[in-house]
Scaffold this motif. Structure first.
Motif, mmCIF file in Angstrom:
data_model
loop_
_atom_site.group_PDB
_atom_site.id
_atom_site.type_symbol
_atom_site.label_atom_id
_atom_site.label_comp_id
_atom_site.label_asym_id
_atom_site.label_seq_id
_atom_site.Cartn_x
_atom_site.Cartn_y
_atom_site.Cartn_z
ATOM 1 N N ASP A 217 7.103 15.056 -22.743
ATOM 2 C CA ASP A 217 7.227 15.896 -21.208
ATOM 3 C C ASP A 217 6.361 15.251 -20.274
ATOM 4 N N LEU A 218 5.049 14.960 -20.768
ATOM 5 C CA LEU A 218 4.297 14.710 -19.632
ATOM 6 C C LEU A 218 4.590 13.041 -19.060
ATOM 7 N N VAL A 219 4.903 12.053 -20.098
ATOM 8 C CA VAL A 219 5.176 10.716 -19.723
ATOM 9 C C VAL A 219 6.311 10.668 -19.020
ATOM 10 N N SER A 220 7.254 11.354 -18.885
ATOM 11 C CA SER A 220 8.493 11.311 -18.283
ATOM 12 C C SER A 220 8.348 11.669 -16.970
ATOM 13 N N ARG A 221 7.350 12.295 -16.420
ATOM 14 C CA ARG A 221 6.949 12.702 -14.877
ATOM 15 C C ARG A 221 6.373 11.539 -14.223
ATOM 16 N N TYR A 222 5.977 10.593 -14.898
ATOM 17 C CA TYR A 222 5.190 9.473 -14.179
ATOM 18 C C TYR A 222 5.814 8.143 -14.472
ATOM 19 N N ASP A 223 5.355 7.294 -13.467
ATOM 20 C CA ASP A 223 6.086 6.043 -13.391
ATOM 21 C C ASP A 223 5.505 4.957 -14.489
ATOM 22 N N LEU A 224 4.284 5.266 -14.574
ATOM 23 C CA LEU A 224 3.424 4.121 -15.901
ATOM 24 C C LEU A 224 2.209 5.070 -16.442
ATOM 25 N N VAL A 225 2.000 4.615 -17.537
ATOM 26 C CA VAL A 225 0.934 5.173 -18.505
ATOM 27 C C VAL A 225 -0.298 4.343 -18.902
ATOM 28 N N CYS A 226 -1.313 4.743 -18.479
ATOM 29 C CA CYS A 226 -2.523 4.157 -19.104
ATOM 30 C C CYS A 226 -3.214 5.096 -20.236
ATOM 31 N N ASP A 227 -3.238 4.262 -21.595
ATOM 32 C CA ASP A 227 -3.807 4.880 -22.679
ATOM 33 C C ASP A 227 -5.078 4.400 -22.819
ATOM 34 N N GLY A 228 -6.048 5.179 -23.014
ATOM 35 C CA GLY A 228 -7.308 4.854 -23.305
ATOM 36 C C GLY A 228 -8.000 5.928 -24.140
ATOM 37 N N CYS A 229 -7.281 6.654 -24.902
ATOM 38 C CA CYS A 229 -7.560 7.743 -25.681
ATOM 39 C C CYS A 229 -8.378 7.060 -27.102
ATOM 40 N N ASP A 230 -9.183 8.184 -27.653
ATOM 41 C CA ASP A 230 -9.946 7.811 -28.694
ATOM 42 C C ASP A 230 -9.534 8.190 -30.114
ATOM 43 N N ASN A 231 -8.181 8.491 -30.473
ATOM 44 C CA ASN A 231 -7.495 8.581 -31.784
ATOM 45 C C ASN A 231 -6.357 7.880 -31.788
ATOM 46 N N GLN B 4 0.636 -1.285 0.116
ATOM 47 C CA GLN B 4 0.041 0.156 -0.041
ATOM 48 C C GLN B 4 1.032 1.416 -0.158
ATOM 49 N N ALA B 5 2.057 1.225 0.699
ATOM 50 C CA ALA B 5 2.782 2.440 0.754
ATOM 51 C C ALA B 5 3.540 2.527 -0.775
ATOM 52 N N ALA B 6 3.745 1.388 -1.246
ATOM 53 C CA ALA B 6 4.278 1.426 -2.772
ATOM 54 C C ALA B 6 3.382 1.967 -3.705
ATOM 55 N N LEU B 7 1.668 1.997 -3.520
ATOM 56 C CA LEU B 7 0.901 2.523 -4.210
ATOM 57 C C LEU B 7 0.792 4.060 -3.993
ATOM 58 N N LYS B 8 1.049 4.350 -2.747
ATOM 59 C CA LYS B 8 1.198 5.910 -2.063
ATOM 60 C C LYS B 8 2.225 6.486 -2.847
ATOM 61 N N ASN B 9 3.367 5.838 -3.039
ATOM 62 C CA ASN B 9 4.312 6.623 -3.555
ATOM 63 C C ASN B 9 4.558 6.504 -5.120
ATOM 64 N N ALA B 10 3.364 5.958 -5.686
ATOM 65 C CA ALA B 10 3.509 5.687 -7.420
ATOM 66 C C ALA B 10 2.824 6.872 -7.983
ATOM 67 N N SER B 11 3.081 6.965 -9.281
ATOM 68 C CA SER B 11 2.376 7.896 -10.060
ATOM 69 C C SER B 11 1.745 7.289 -11.312
ATOM 70 N N VAL B 12 0.804 7.667 -11.845
ATOM 71 C CA VAL B 12 0.269 7.098 -13.297
ATOM 72 C C VAL B 12 -0.551 8.118 -14.032
ATOM 73 N N LEU B 13 -0.089 8.414 -15.300
ATOM 74 C CA LEU B 13 -0.723 9.032 -16.225
ATOM 75 C C LEU B 13 -1.686 8.354 -16.860
ATOM 76 N N VAL B 14 -2.918 8.935 -17.004
ATOM 77 C CA VAL B 14 -4.069 8.239 -17.324
ATOM 78 C C VAL B 14 -4.247 9.160 -18.660
ATOM 79 N N VAL B 15 -4.196 8.560 -19.911
ATOM 80 C CA VAL B 15 -4.394 9.746 -21.043
ATOM 81 C C VAL B 15 -5.952 9.252 -21.600
ATOM 82 N N GLY B 16 -6.701 10.095 -21.429
ATOM 83 C CA GLY B 16 -8.260 10.053 -21.856
ATOM 84 C C GLY B 16 -9.102 10.046 -20.598
ATOM 85 N N ALA B 17 -10.047 10.967 -20.600
ATOM 86 C CA ALA B 17 -11.204 10.786 -19.494
ATOM 87 C C ALA B 17 -12.295 10.409 -19.859
ATOM 88 N N GLY B 18 -12.371 9.447 -20.786
ATOM 89 C CA GLY B 18 -13.617 8.968 -21.484
ATOM 90 C C GLY B 18 -13.892 7.718 -21.054
#
Length: 257
Positions: A118-132, A27-41
């Motif tokens: 620029d954005l990807v480099s700021r996060y540990d992991l990326v979730c991409d669910g964009c529409d294009n 749980q501490a690992a989750l607290k210290n993690a960062s994820v970029l989510v591409v798309g709020a759809g």
């Protein structure tokens, strides 16, 4: 890594902490993690909700669209009063209301090559669910350059796909699976082909699950595999992905400089 959890956090995440595979350290690992989510759809909405509920400490959300009434059939981050509001603003309100213990960063933008990098480099992991596809290729290239794991999901009509890419660990990248011959692939959007709303919920939730597994380092690795779901037959199929040695993004055909 900071291992301290507040009393509120211990109570909030108690069902996680009970799991031997997670516990307080996980749980501490989750607290210290960062994820970029591409798309709020349709995909990003359930993915972001479950990442926030799980206690991922810093979540970035990128989208340049506004909430429309037709979104509400599947985009569960947003509500009827959100219609006309920027999706990232609506998402920020919902995620912080769900879990005020986390940091939610929003970016009202559509990613291109440079902004994705620029954005990807700021996060540990990326979730991409964009529409294009243009954004998908830009995000994939940025993840390859930065050495970030990319969890990619897609839906159409009654079907969904999910893949986890990390060229360093095998299986290639998104471009190996869907080569871009002219910088952008062709295909129908949900607005053109339609989609059953619950299908996006399942695939976005699976996307969040994959991200949590990666952060926690638990279970079997899904890198190098493509998961396909046919909702009408309620059938999951998994196939191995092969890296393309000549891929211009992650392989020998890569452009340097």
């Amino acid at each position: 890594m900071k291992l301290d959890l507040s009393e509120n956090e211990i109570q909030r995440y108690s069902r996680h902490i009970l799991l031997p595979e997670v516990g307080g350290i996980g749980q501490a690992a989750l607290k210290n993690a960062s994820v970029l989510v591409v798309g709020a759809g349709g995909l990003g909405a359930p993915a972001a909700l479950y990442l926030a509920a799980a206690g991922v400490g810093r979540i970035g959300l990128v989208d340049d669209d506004v909430v429309e009434l037709s979104n509400l059939q599947r985009q569960v981050l947003h509500t009827t009063p959100s219609v006309g509001q920027k999706k990232v603003e609506s998402a920020h309100e919902r995620l912080t209301a769900l879990n005020p213990e986390i940091v939610v960063e929003t970016w009202d933008a559509r990613l291109d090559g440079q902004s994705a990098q620029d954005l990807v480099s700021r996060y540990d992991l990326v979730c991409d669910g964009c529409d294009n596809f243009a954004t998908r290729y830009a995000v994939n290239a940025a993840c390859v350059r930065a050495g970030k794991v990319l969890v990619s999901a897609a839906v159409q009509r009654f079907e969904g796909q999910l893949a986890t890419f990390s060229p360093e660990r095998g299986g290639g990248c998104y471009n190996c699976l869907y080569p871009a011959t002219d910088g952008e692939a062709s295909g129908l959007s949900c607005g053109e082909a339609g989609v059953l709303g619950a299908v996006t919920g399942v695939m976005g939730t699976l996307q969040a699950t994959q991200a949590l597994k990666e952060i926690l380092g638990i279970g079997e690795s899904d890198v190098g595999q493509l998961l396909m779901w046919d909702a009408l037959r309620m059938k999951f199929t998994t196939m191995a992905l092969s890296a393309d040695p000549a891929c211009p993004v992650c392989g020998g055909g890569r452009q340097h400089g």
